[in-house]
Design a protein around this motif. Structure first.
Motif, PDB file in Angstrom:
ATOM      1  N   GLN A  57       0.619  -1.431  -0.157  1.00 39.98           N
ATOM      2  CA  GLN A  57       0.453  -0.033  -0.058  1.00 39.98           C
ATOM      3  C   GLN A  57       1.369   1.244   0.182  1.00 39.98           C
ATOM      4  O   GLN A  57       0.612   2.023  -0.790  1.00 39.98           O
ATOM      5  CB  GLN A  57      -0.881  -0.121   1.588  1.00 39.98           C
ATOM      6  N   ALA A  78       2.214   1.759  -3.567  1.00 36.62           N
ATOM      7  CA  ALA A  78       0.825   2.141  -4.812  1.00 36.62           C
ATOM      8  C   ALA A  78       0.969   3.544  -4.330  1.00 36.62           C
ATOM      9  O   ALA A  78       0.741   4.198  -5.147  1.00 36.62           O
ATOM     10  CB  ALA A  78      -0.193   1.317  -4.477  1.00 36.62           C
ATOM     11  N   TYR A  79       1.144   4.514  -3.334  1.00 35.22           N
ATOM     12  CA  TYR A  79       0.934   5.501  -3.357  1.00 35.22           C
ATOM     13  C   TYR A  79       3.040   6.416  -3.346  1.00 35.22           C
ATOM     14  O   TYR A  79       2.077   6.862  -4.356  1.00 35.22           O
ATOM     15  CB  TYR A  79       0.290   6.350  -1.247  1.00 35.22           C
ATOM     16  N   THR A 123       2.630   6.336  -6.955  1.00 30.04           N
ATOM     17  CA  THR A 123       2.452   7.010  -8.052  1.00 30.04           C
ATOM     18  C   THR A 123       1.727   8.421  -8.280  1.00 30.04           C
ATOM     19  O   THR A 123       1.074   8.849  -8.662  1.00 30.04           O
ATOM     20  CB  THR A 123       0.626   6.362  -7.484  1.00 30.04           C
ATOM     21  N   MET A 182       4.447  -1.538 -10.195  1.00 28.34           N
ATOM     22  CA  MET A 182       4.330  -0.132  -9.982  1.00 28.34           C
ATOM     23  C   MET A 182       5.734   0.908 -10.386  1.00 28.34           C
ATOM     24  O   MET A 182       4.999   1.939 -10.726  1.00 28.34           O
ATOM     25  CB  MET A 182       4.581   0.233  -8.147  1.00 28.34           C
ATOM     26  N   CYS A 185      -2.796   8.298 -14.168  1.00 29.86           N
ATOM     27  CA  CYS A 185      -3.085   7.268 -13.086  1.00 29.86           C
ATOM     28  C   CYS A 185      -3.844   7.602 -11.706  1.00 29.86           C
ATOM     29  O   CYS A 185      -4.800   8.536 -11.978  1.00 29.86           O
ATOM     30  CB  CYS A 185      -2.072   7.214 -12.514  1.00 29.86           C
ATOM     31  N   VAL A 201      -5.387   6.125  -8.165  1.00 33.24           N
ATOM     32  CA  VAL A 201      -5.247   4.697  -7.227  1.00 33.24           C
ATOM     33  C   VAL A 201      -6.075   5.046  -6.347  1.00 33.24           C
ATOM     34  O   VAL A 201      -6.385   6.346  -5.563  1.00 33.24           O
ATOM     35  CB  VAL A 201      -3.727   5.281  -6.584  1.00 33.24           C
ATOM     36  N   LYS A 202      -5.981   3.548  -5.283  1.00 32.92           N
ATOM     37  CA  LYS A 202      -7.379   3.609  -4.740  1.00 32.92           C
ATOM     38  C   LYS A 202      -6.512   2.488  -2.635  1.00 32.92           C
ATOM     39  O   LYS A 202      -5.805   1.750  -3.782  1.00 32.92           O
ATOM     40  CB  LYS A 202      -8.547   2.937  -4.262  1.00 32.92           C
ATOM     41  N   LEU A 203      -6.727   3.298  -2.065  1.00 33.99           N
ATOM     42  CA  LEU A 203      -5.704   3.066  -0.991  1.00 33.99           C
ATOM     43  C   LEU A 203      -6.701   3.040  -0.032  1.00 33.99           C
ATOM     44  O   LEU A 203      -7.680   3.549   0.326  1.00 33.99           O
ATOM     45  CB  LEU A 203      -4.922   3.523  -0.456  1.00 33.99           C
ATOM     46  N   HIS A 229      -2.869  -4.615  -8.131  1.00 31.48           N
ATOM     47  CA  HIS A 229      -3.584  -4.428  -7.632  1.00 31.48           C
ATOM     48  C   HIS A 229      -2.951  -5.369  -6.334  1.00 31.48           C
ATOM     49  O   HIS A 229      -2.499  -6.548  -6.427  1.00 31.48           O
ATOM     50  CB  HIS A 229      -5.291  -5.091  -7.308  1.00 31.48           C
ATOM     51  N   PHE A 251      -5.178  -2.333  -1.696  1.00 27.40           N
ATOM     52  CA  PHE A 251      -5.062  -0.637  -2.186  1.00 27.40           C
ATOM     53  C   PHE A 251      -4.732  -1.556  -4.466  1.00 27.40           C
ATOM     54  O   PHE A 251      -5.423  -2.907  -4.736  1.00 27.40           O
ATOM     55  CB  PHE A 251      -3.391  -0.238  -3.006  1.00 27.40           C
ATOM     56  N   ILE A 254      -4.828  -0.106  -8.689  1.00 25.47           N
ATOM     57  CA  ILE A 254      -4.028   1.389  -9.529  1.00 25.47           C
ATOM     58  C   ILE A 254      -4.865   0.905 -10.727  1.00 25.47           C
ATOM     59  O   ILE A 254      -4.511  -0.093 -10.977  1.00 25.47           O
ATOM     60  CB  ILE A 254      -2.618   1.264  -9.512  1.00 25.47           C
TER      61      ILE A 254
END
Length: 132
Positions: free
Chosen positions: A33, A36-37, A40, A66, A102, A104-106, A122, A126, A128
Protein backbone atom coordinates in the motif's frame (compact mmCIF):
# COMPACT_ATOMS: atom_id res chain seq x y z
CA UNK A 1 6.70 22.60 1.96
CA UNK A 2 10.43 22.69 2.25
CA UNK A 3 12.90 24.71 0.26
CA UNK A 4 12.73 22.71 -2.97
CA UNK A 5 9.89 20.15 -2.83
CA UNK A 6 10.44 18.85 -6.37
CA UNK A 7 13.78 17.47 -5.16
CA UNK A 8 12.34 15.61 -2.17
CA UNK A 9 13.36 11.98 -1.87
CA UNK A 10 10.41 9.79 -0.92
CA UNK A 11 10.61 6.31 0.62
CA UNK A 12 8.57 3.76 2.55
CA UNK A 13 11.36 2.47 4.78
CA UNK A 14 15.13 2.67 5.03
CA UNK A 15 18.09 0.71 6.31
CA UNK A 16 18.57 2.96 9.36
CA UNK A 17 15.19 2.33 10.95
CA UNK A 18 13.45 -0.66 9.37
CA UNK A 19 14.81 -3.56 7.40
CA UNK A 20 17.23 -5.72 9.36
CA UNK A 21 17.63 -2.97 12.00
CA UNK A 22 13.98 -3.33 13.01
CA UNK A 23 13.92 -0.12 15.10
CA UNK A 24 10.83 1.57 13.63
CA UNK A 25 9.91 -0.42 10.52
CA UNK A 26 6.99 0.45 8.28
CA UNK A 27 4.13 -1.99 9.09
CA UNK A 28 4.81 -5.10 7.01
CA UNK A 29 1.20 -5.67 5.96
CA UNK A 30 1.04 -2.12 4.55
CA UNK A 31 4.27 -2.07 2.54
CA UNK A 32 2.61 -2.63 -0.85
CA UNK A 33 0.00 0.00 0.00
CA UNK A 34 2.86 2.35 0.84
CA UNK A 35 4.53 1.70 -2.52
CA UNK A 36 1.20 2.16 -4.34
CA UNK A 37 1.13 5.69 -2.92
CA UNK A 38 4.85 6.37 -3.26
CA UNK A 39 5.18 5.24 -6.88
CA UNK A 40 2.02 6.95 -8.16
CA UNK A 41 2.59 10.34 -6.52
CA UNK A 42 5.00 13.21 -7.09
CA UNK A 43 8.46 12.90 -5.61
CA UNK A 44 11.71 11.13 -6.28
CA UNK A 45 10.89 7.66 -4.96
CA UNK A 46 13.39 5.13 -3.73
CA UNK A 47 12.52 1.45 -3.39
CA UNK A 48 14.17 -0.34 -0.51
CA UNK A 49 16.38 -3.24 -1.58
CA UNK A 50 14.92 -5.60 1.02
CA UNK A 51 11.33 -4.96 -0.06
CA UNK A 52 12.10 -5.59 -3.73
CA UNK A 53 14.59 -8.47 -3.51
CA UNK A 54 14.15 -10.14 -0.12
CA UNK A 55 10.43 -10.01 0.69
CA UNK A 56 9.36 -12.61 -1.87
CA UNK A 57 7.93 -12.91 -5.34
CA UNK A 58 4.64 -11.13 -4.59
CA UNK A 59 6.38 -7.97 -3.37
CA UNK A 60 8.90 -8.12 -6.22
CA UNK A 61 6.13 -8.49 -8.83
CA UNK A 62 3.86 -5.77 -7.39
CA UNK A 63 6.62 -3.20 -6.81
CA UNK A 64 8.01 -3.94 -10.29
CA UNK A 65 4.57 -3.35 -11.81
CA UNK A 66 4.23 -0.07 -9.91
CA UNK A 67 7.63 1.11 -11.16
CA UNK A 68 6.52 0.29 -14.73
CA UNK A 69 3.27 2.24 -14.21
CA UNK A 70 5.23 5.27 -12.98
CA UNK A 71 7.46 5.10 -16.07
CA UNK A 72 4.57 4.40 -18.48
CA UNK A 73 2.62 7.43 -17.26
CA UNK A 74 5.77 9.54 -16.82
CA UNK A 75 4.87 10.57 -13.28
CA UNK A 76 7.44 13.07 -12.05
CA UNK A 77 8.21 15.10 -8.95
CA UNK A 78 5.98 17.84 -10.38
CA UNK A 79 2.97 15.75 -11.45
CA UNK A 80 -0.46 17.07 -10.47
CA UNK A 81 -2.56 15.13 -7.93
CA UNK A 82 -6.34 15.45 -7.77
CA UNK A 83 -7.62 13.90 -4.53
CA UNK A 84 -11.12 12.50 -5.06
CA UNK A 85 -11.72 11.08 -1.57
CA UNK A 86 -9.82 10.92 1.70
CA UNK A 87 -11.62 9.40 4.67
CA UNK A 88 -11.49 6.38 6.98
CA UNK A 89 -12.60 4.05 4.14
CA UNK A 90 -10.32 5.06 1.28
CA UNK A 91 -7.84 7.49 -0.18
CA UNK A 92 -8.53 7.99 -3.89
CA UNK A 93 -6.56 10.20 -6.24
CA UNK A 94 -5.96 10.80 -9.93
CA UNK A 95 -2.41 11.63 -10.93
CA UNK A 96 -1.64 13.52 -14.12
CA UNK A 97 1.52 12.05 -15.64
CA UNK A 98 3.20 13.51 -18.71
CA UNK A 99 1.98 10.55 -20.84
CA UNK A 100 -1.25 9.35 -19.19
CA UNK A 101 -3.62 9.57 -16.24
CA UNK A 102 -3.30 7.19 -13.32
CA UNK A 103 -5.80 6.54 -10.50
CA UNK A 104 -5.00 4.96 -7.15
CA UNK A 105 -7.22 3.66 -4.35
CA UNK A 106 -5.81 2.88 -0.93
CA UNK A 107 -7.92 1.33 1.80
CA UNK A 108 -10.85 -1.03 2.09
CA UNK A 109 -13.43 1.21 0.44
CA UNK A 110 -15.15 -0.02 -2.73
CA UNK A 111 -14.39 2.27 -5.68
CA UNK A 112 -13.60 2.11 -9.38
CA UNK A 113 -12.90 4.99 -11.79
CA UNK A 114 -15.23 3.55 -14.45
CA UNK A 115 -15.14 1.97 -17.87
CA UNK A 116 -12.47 4.10 -19.54
CA UNK A 117 -9.82 2.84 -17.11
CA UNK A 118 -7.78 -0.36 -17.01
CA UNK A 119 -6.77 -1.86 -13.65
CA UNK A 120 -3.04 -2.51 -13.96
CA UNK A 121 -2.02 -3.48 -10.41
CA UNK A 122 -3.88 -4.47 -7.26
CA UNK A 123 -3.43 -6.17 -3.93
CA UNK A 124 -4.63 -6.05 -0.33
CA UNK A 125 -6.28 -2.64 0.15
CA UNK A 126 -4.84 -0.99 -2.98
CA UNK A 127 -5.54 -0.76 -6.70
CA UNK A 128 -4.05 1.25 -9.57
CA UNK A 129 -5.65 2.08 -12.92
CA UNK A 130 -4.45 3.79 -16.09
CA UNK A 131 -6.88 5.69 -18.31
CA UNK A 132 -7.30 3.94 -21.68
Amino acid sequence: LGVWPSHAVTFVDNHDTGSTQGHWPFPGDGVLQGYAYLLTHPGNPFVMWDHFFDWGKEHNRAIGEMMQIRNRCAITSRSQVNIKQADDQAYIAEIVGEKCLCAVKLGSGNWSPGGQWEMVCHGKDFAIWIKK
